[in-house]
Design a protein around this motif. Structure first.
Motif, PDB file in Angstrom:
ATOM      1  N   MET A  13      34.276  46.981  41.128  1.00 21.58           N
ATOM      2  CA  MET A  13      34.544  45.849  40.356  1.00 21.58           C
ATOM      3  C   MET A  13      32.808  45.753  39.540  1.00 21.58           C
ATOM      4  N   LYS A  14      33.461  44.579  38.439  1.00 26.25           N
ATOM      5  CA  LYS A  14      32.893  44.061  38.079  1.00 26.25           C
ATOM      6  C   LYS A  14      33.167  42.285  37.379  1.00 26.25           C
ATOM      7  N   LEU A  15      32.274  41.972  37.038  1.00 25.91           N
ATOM      8  CA  LEU A  15      31.444  40.448  36.927  1.00 25.91           C
ATOM      9  C   LEU A  15      32.774  40.328  35.620  1.00 25.91           C
ATOM     10  N   GLY A  16      33.646  39.402  35.744  1.00 25.15           N
ATOM     11  CA  GLY A  16      34.373  38.591  34.863  1.00 25.15           C
ATOM     12  C   GLY A  16      36.029  38.624  35.191  1.00 25.15           C
ATOM     13  N   LYS A  17      36.686  38.843  34.049  1.00 28.36           N
ATOM     14  CA  LYS A  17      37.915  39.249  34.241  1.00 28.36           C
ATOM     15  C   LYS A  17      38.426  40.301  33.377  1.00 28.36           C
ATOM     16  N   CYS A  18      39.507  40.934  34.210  1.00 27.24           N
ATOM     17  CA  CYS A  18      39.791  42.078  34.024  1.00 27.24           C
ATOM     18  C   CYS A  18      41.042  42.195  32.585  1.00 27.24           C
ATOM     19  N   ASN A  19      40.373  43.623  31.859  1.00 26.48           N
ATOM     20  CA  ASN A  19      41.865  43.624  30.603  1.00 26.48           C
ATOM     21  C   ASN A  19      42.882  44.128  30.651  1.00 26.48           C
ATOM     22  N   PRO A  20      43.756  42.453  30.023  1.00 29.33           N
ATOM     23  CA  PRO A  20      44.746  42.381  30.115  1.00 29.33           C
ATOM     24  C   PRO A  20      46.006  43.430  29.610  1.00 29.33           C
ATOM     25  N   LYS A  21      45.148  44.054  29.106  1.00 24.29           N
ATOM     26  CA  LYS A  21      46.044  45.413  28.584  1.00 24.29           C
ATOM     27  C   LYS A  21      46.262  46.722  29.650  1.00 24.29           C
ATOM     28  N   CYS A  37      36.654  40.968  38.266  1.00 25.24           N
ATOM     29  CA  CYS A  37      38.055  42.612  38.438  1.00 25.24           C
ATOM     30  C   CYS A  37      37.648  43.543  39.651  1.00 25.24           C
ATOM     31  N   GLY A  38      38.919  43.471  40.086  1.00 24.32           N
ATOM     32  CA  GLY A  38      38.679  44.502  40.897  1.00 24.32           C
ATOM     33  C   GLY A  38      39.630  46.438  40.371  1.00 24.32           C
ATOM     34  N   MET A  39      39.211  47.086  40.141  1.00 23.71           N
ATOM     35  CA  MET A  39      39.573  48.064  39.623  1.00 23.71           C
ATOM     36  C   MET A  39      40.305  48.943  41.499  1.00 23.71           C
ATOM     37  N   PHE A  40      41.375  49.521  40.839  1.00 23.10           N
ATOM     38  CA  PHE A  40      42.276  50.063  41.595  1.00 23.10           C
ATOM     39  C   PHE A  40      42.210  51.667  40.638  1.00 23.10           C
ATOM     40  N   SER A  41      42.648  52.530  41.653  1.00 26.58           N
ATOM     41  CA  SER A  41      43.245  53.426  41.033  1.00 26.58           C
ATOM     42  C   SER A  41      44.740  53.832  39.916  1.00 26.58           C
ATOM     43  N   GLY A  82      39.864  38.644  40.912  1.00 28.85           N
ATOM     44  CA  GLY A  82      40.292  38.099  41.810  1.00 28.85           C
ATOM     45  C   GLY A  82      38.880  36.416  42.284  1.00 28.85           C
ATOM     46  N   ALA A  83      38.555  36.137  42.901  1.00 26.81           N
ATOM     47  CA  ALA A  83      38.319  34.508  42.859  1.00 26.81           C
ATOM     48  C   ALA A  83      36.836  35.179  42.658  1.00 26.81           C
ATOM     49  N   ASN A  84      36.386  35.868  43.587  1.00 28.00           N
ATOM     50  CA  ASN A  84      35.094  36.507  43.665  1.00 28.00           C
ATOM     51  C   ASN A  84      35.033  37.661  44.710  1.00 28.00           C
ATOM     52  N   PRO A  85      33.797  38.445  44.685  1.00 29.32           N
ATOM     53  CA  PRO A  85      34.051  39.751  44.951  1.00 29.32           C
ATOM     54  C   PRO A  85      35.264  39.855  47.157  1.00 29.32           C
ATOM     55  N   SER A  86      34.739  38.973  47.832  1.00 33.69           N
ATOM     56  CA  SER A  86      34.911  39.369  49.248  1.00 33.69           C
ATOM     57  C   SER A  86      36.609  38.993  48.858  1.00 33.69           C
ATOM     58  N   VAL A  87      37.850  38.139  47.607  1.00 31.67           N
ATOM     59  CA  VAL A  87      38.723  37.981  47.792  1.00 31.67           C
ATOM     60  C   VAL A  87      39.027  39.310  47.978  1.00 31.67           C
ATOM     61  N   LEU A  88      39.185  40.157  47.088  1.00 28.33           N
ATOM     62  CA  LEU A  88      39.291  41.908  45.619  1.00 28.33           C
ATOM     63  C   LEU A  88      38.720  42.130  47.470  1.00 28.33           C
ATOM     64  N   THR A  89      37.676  42.271  48.509  1.00 33.00           N
ATOM     65  CA  THR A  89      37.473  43.221  49.548  1.00 33.00           C
ATOM     66  C   THR A  89      38.432  42.465  50.523  1.00 33.00           C
TER      67      THR A  89
END
Length: 81
Positions: free
Chosen positions: A66-74, A32-36, A42-49
């Protein structure tokens, strides 16, 4: 003639390196990639970068964490406009 060709090749190389990389690894490692203002799965960290780089080019915020796993759907998802 050759010095001109070398100059053009050097300029093209510099220009290509200044843009976001289009290469990403094919390893499936969901993060999960977190922005402001939003999050992206993302499929992996390179996709998020890569997504972060493209957002910065558009004047939006870059990747904060970034955190491992999927983002919170809310949490709001980032738009790709």
């Amino acid at each position: 003639m050759q010095p001109i060709l070398v100059f053009i090749l050097v300029m093209l190389t510099v220009q290509i390196e200044s843009k976001c990389s289009t290469l990403v690894t094919l390893k499936l490692d969901p993060h999960c990639g977190m922005f402001s203002d939003c999050v992206v799965n993302g499929a992996n960290p390179s996709v998020l970068t890569n997504i972060s780089c493209r957002r910065i080019e558009k004047g939006k915020s870059g990747l904060i964490n970034m955190k491992l796993g999927k983002c919170n759907p809310k949490v709001p998802r980032c738009s790709f406009e």
